[in-house]
Design an enzyme around this catalytic site. Structure first.
Site, short mmCIF file in Angstrom:
data_model
loop_
_atom_site.label_atom_id
_atom_site.label_comp_id
_atom_site.label_asym_id
_atom_site.label_seq_id
_atom_site.Cartn_x
_atom_site.Cartn_y
_atom_site.Cartn_z
N SER A 127 43.39 22.52 30.28
CA SER A 127 42.15 23.27 30.12
C SER A 127 41.17 22.52 29.23
O SER A 127 41.59 21.78 28.34
CB SER A 127 42.46 24.63 29.49
OG SER A 127 41.27 25.28 29.06
N TYR A 152 45.86 29.94 23.11
CA TYR A 152 45.81 29.51 24.51
C TYR A 152 45.62 27.99 24.58
O TYR A 152 46.35 27.29 25.29
CB TYR A 152 44.66 30.22 25.24
CG TYR A 152 44.36 29.63 26.60
CD1 TYR A 152 45.27 29.77 27.64
CD2 TYR A 152 43.18 28.94 26.84
CE1 TYR A 152 45.00 29.23 28.90
CE2 TYR A 152 42.91 28.41 28.08
CZ TYR A 152 43.82 28.55 29.10
OH TYR A 152 43.56 28.00 30.34
#
Length: 335
Positions: A127, A152
């Protein structure tokens, strides 16, 4: 080829399965159909895949260690694309254990499955969040990314480190893909474009964080999928010039690579909203709010390595992508 796609009922996973089937691959799609967002949307995506003769769906959680081991041993996958993960920066502040279970425990089960069953290439979703506190733009895979600002992001960085370790120890070719703010038809309901569209059509205010002073490298789903497919076909190889004296974070002496897949063209949040208002034919009621914890003010992808290695540069304009999303949303929800 026979390809495992985890997260097959998810936004990117669904589009990837469809593309692989169109070109003739055999696809096994895995998903646990969790309720992080509307399960019916996931089921409706799957309903468009299941009738295909070369697609099979397996409902399983990545954290199911015996189940994952049996699946890999039984199927003999040539390539694996891991898109299953607990997504969302903000939710990681509320439910951190979900990220450990899916993104760490689940990912090591994928790595073990690949290692023990002769998988030729593991491609996995990282990501843009891994860039964290970095502010040098555009973000490059050759930059150090050791300062995540959400759990995350930390789990995605951990995935890159775990994959590199397996690549080094077992010569398992691995490629990590850092996606930049993916949007488009069949998108995720927790993402800004979806939330904004729903609120505007309902006459409700939209939450505009950091008082609108956000810039995002919005990347249209078709561009993401084109990049993924090209990377799947390009098995990661060692960088012969890699040196431990000056270690390059984006490559390795092992068969390991990272790539950014982004539009390389950041869009101001207020411009996105204006584009959406035009596509919907309605003006948004805006509630301006401060920056949320774990968020970053701007993202921008350096895609030079992607262009050089697979000859592809994402380029769908935000105006085109938003209109396609709105057309899909109106049809799907009948509004």
């Amino acid at each position: 080829m026979k390809i495992l796609v985890t997260g097959a009922a998810g936004f990117i996973g669904f589009h990837l399965c469809r593309r692989l089937l169109e070109r003739g691959d055999e696809v096994v799609g895995l998903d646990n159909l969790n309720d992080y967002y509307d399960v019916n949307l996931k089921k409706d995506r799957l309903a468009r895949l299941v009738p295909h003769e070369r697609f099979r769906f397996v409902e399983m959680d990545l954290a199911d260690r015996p189940g994952m081991a049996a699946l890999f041993a039984r199927e003999g996958f040539q390539r694996v694309v891991n898109l299953a993960a607990q997504a969302g920066v903000r939710y990681s502040l509320e439910n951190p254990h979900a990220y450990v279970d899916a993104n760490l425990v689940g990912f090591v089960n994928v790595l073990e499955g690949c290692r023990h069953n002769g998988v030729e290439h593991l491609v996995f979703a990282s990501s843009s969040s891994v860039y964290g506190a970095n502010t040098t733009m555009p973000f490059s895979i050759h930059h150090n990314v050791d300062h995540p600002v959400s759990l995350y992001a930390a789990t995605k960085k951990a995935n890159e480190l775990m994959a590199h370790t397996y690549s080094h120890l077992y010569r398992l070719p691995c490629t990590g893909l850092r996606f930049f703010t993916v949007y488009g038809p069949w998108g995720r309901p927790d993402m800004a474009l979806f939330l904004f569209t729903r609120a505007i059509l309902a006459g409700e205010p939209i939450k505009v964080f950091n008082h609108g002073r956000m810039r995002r490298d919005f990347t249209y789903i078709d561009d993401i999928i084109e990049g993924v497919v090209r990377i799947v076909d390009r098995v990661a190889e060692p960088n012969p010039d890699w040196s431990g004296d000056h270690p390059d974070p984006g490559t390795s002496a092992a068969p390991y690579r990272n790539y950014n897949i982004g539009n390389n063209s950041p869009v101001e949040l207020m411009h996105l909203i204006a584009t959406l208002e035009q596509a919907l034919g309605r003006e948004a009621k805006k509630e301006f709010l401060p920056m949320q914890p774990g968020d970053v003010p701007a993202t921008c992808a350096d895609v030079d390595d992607l262009v050089r290695d697979v000859g592809f540069r994402p380029d769908t304009p935000i105006e085109v992508g938003v209109q396609r999303f709105v057309d899909w949303y109106r049809e799907y929800y009948g509004v």
